[in-house]
Design a protein around this motif. Sequence first.
Motif, short mmCIF file in Angstrom:
data_model
loop_
_atom_site.label_atom_id
_atom_site.label_comp_id
_atom_site.label_asym_id
_atom_site.label_seq_id
_atom_site.Cartn_x
_atom_site.Cartn_y
_atom_site.Cartn_z
N MET A 166 0.83 -1.20 0.00
CA MET A 166 0.00 0.00 0.00
C MET A 166 0.86 1.25 0.00
O MET A 166 1.78 1.38 0.81
CB MET A 166 -0.91 0.00 1.23
N THR A 167 0.54 2.16 -0.91
CA THR A 167 1.21 3.45 -0.97
C THR A 167 0.17 4.55 -0.76
O THR A 167 -0.87 4.55 -1.44
CB THR A 167 1.90 3.66 -2.33
N ASN A 168 0.43 5.44 0.19
CA ASN A 168 -0.51 6.51 0.50
C ASN A 168 0.21 7.86 0.53
O ASN A 168 1.36 7.94 0.97
CB ASN A 168 -1.19 6.28 1.84
N HIS A 169 -0.48 8.89 0.05
CA HIS A 169 0.05 10.25 0.03
C HIS A 169 -0.89 11.14 0.84
O HIS A 169 -2.11 11.11 0.62
CB HIS A 169 0.15 10.78 -1.40
N LEU A 170 -0.32 11.93 1.77
CA LEU A 170 -1.12 12.81 2.61
C LEU A 170 -0.43 14.16 2.76
O LEU A 170 0.80 14.24 2.71
CB LEU A 170 -1.30 12.23 4.02
N PRO A 171 -1.21 15.23 2.96
CA PRO A 171 -0.58 16.51 3.31
C PRO A 171 0.25 16.32 4.57
O PRO A 171 -0.19 15.66 5.52
CB PRO A 171 -1.79 17.43 3.55
N SER A 172 1.44 16.89 4.62
CA SER A 172 2.34 16.66 5.74
C SER A 172 1.75 17.13 7.07
O SER A 172 2.10 16.59 8.13
CB SER A 172 3.68 17.34 5.49
N ALA A 173 0.85 18.11 7.05
CA ALA A 173 0.29 18.66 8.29
C ALA A 173 -0.53 17.65 9.06
O ALA A 173 -0.69 17.76 10.29
CB ALA A 173 -0.57 19.89 7.97
N ILE A 174 -1.09 16.62 8.39
CA ILE A 174 -1.94 15.65 9.09
C ILE A 174 -1.35 14.25 9.09
O ILE A 174 -1.96 13.32 9.63
CB ILE A 174 -3.35 15.60 8.46
N ALA A 175 -0.19 14.06 8.51
CA ALA A 175 0.40 12.72 8.38
C ALA A 175 0.78 12.14 9.74
O ALA A 175 1.38 12.83 10.57
CB ALA A 175 1.61 12.76 7.47
N PRO A 176 0.47 10.86 10.00
CA PRO A 176 0.88 10.21 11.26
C PRO A 176 2.39 10.05 11.32
O PRO A 176 3.08 10.08 10.30
CB PRO A 176 0.18 8.84 11.18
N ASP A 177 2.90 9.83 12.53
CA ASP A 177 4.31 9.54 12.70
C ASP A 177 4.61 8.12 12.23
O ASP A 177 3.73 7.25 12.28
CB ASP A 177 4.71 9.69 14.17
N PRO A 178 5.84 7.84 11.79
CA PRO A 178 6.17 6.51 11.27
C PRO A 178 5.87 5.37 12.24
O PRO A 178 5.33 4.33 11.83
CB PRO A 178 7.67 6.61 10.99
N ASP A 179 6.17 5.55 13.53
CA ASP A 179 5.98 4.44 14.47
C ASP A 179 4.51 4.08 14.68
O ASP A 179 4.19 2.94 15.06
CB ASP A 179 6.65 4.75 15.81
#
Length: 261
Positions: A166-179
Amino acid sequence: MTASNVSTGEPRTPSAVATPLSVELDRGSPVPLYFQLAQAIEAAILSGHLAPGDRFENELALAKRLNLSRPTTRRAIQELVDKGLLVRKRGVGTQVVQSPVHRPVELTSLFDDLARAGQSPSTKLLDYHVGIATAEVARELNILDDTEVVTIRRLRSTNGEPLAVMTNHLPSAIAPDPDELESQGLYQSLRTRGVHIRLARQRIGAKAADREEALLLDEKYKAPLLTMHRTAFDDSGSVVEFGAHAYRASRYYFDTTVVDR
């Protein structure tokens, strides 16, 4: 807030024009009016206030009665046509569909679906990249070309077996942290940030696995994969996520309902 006449509850013969619905719209809510209207109509169908075969109120009359624009009422009705609850018939109008069983489907992530089904979903984060959106991603997210986005690539498994890349693109302002992304689904992470997915546009297709996908999914090179491209919208109608997923065709399928218009 707008209301109309309530249903009389008296028996109707098929193809009769249904009594106008009692509909209340919260014009101060961030939920789009067309979506509120679609939900009210769907509830009336599922509760039996609108019976199979009933002719639905003309969209122009409905718009005038509820003080809505015609495009708003048209979109609400189309939502239910797409769900298979209403059907448009030439010379007859819009009718409630004869449907013996209706199973509501929630807009969820694959992680949520697997967990609800009693599976044991797990996620491996393959890539987490912050950068400028490509032209395609900017178009899907409805943002400027030079806007910063986060691109996330994950391998989703169930019961220890790989299922999807799965590849997902999101605005950086709402993106979850990697962990967060290895312990819970993307939509669950967004909900903790106050972002609620309400609508999505999906395109289902197929492709042959490339060498990397074949290795990750434990399939042969060029094995058939199911694909899904999804653009998701929040309560306010803003685009919050664009995803491109590839599923093992041997382990996954999409279940849908089609209606003769």
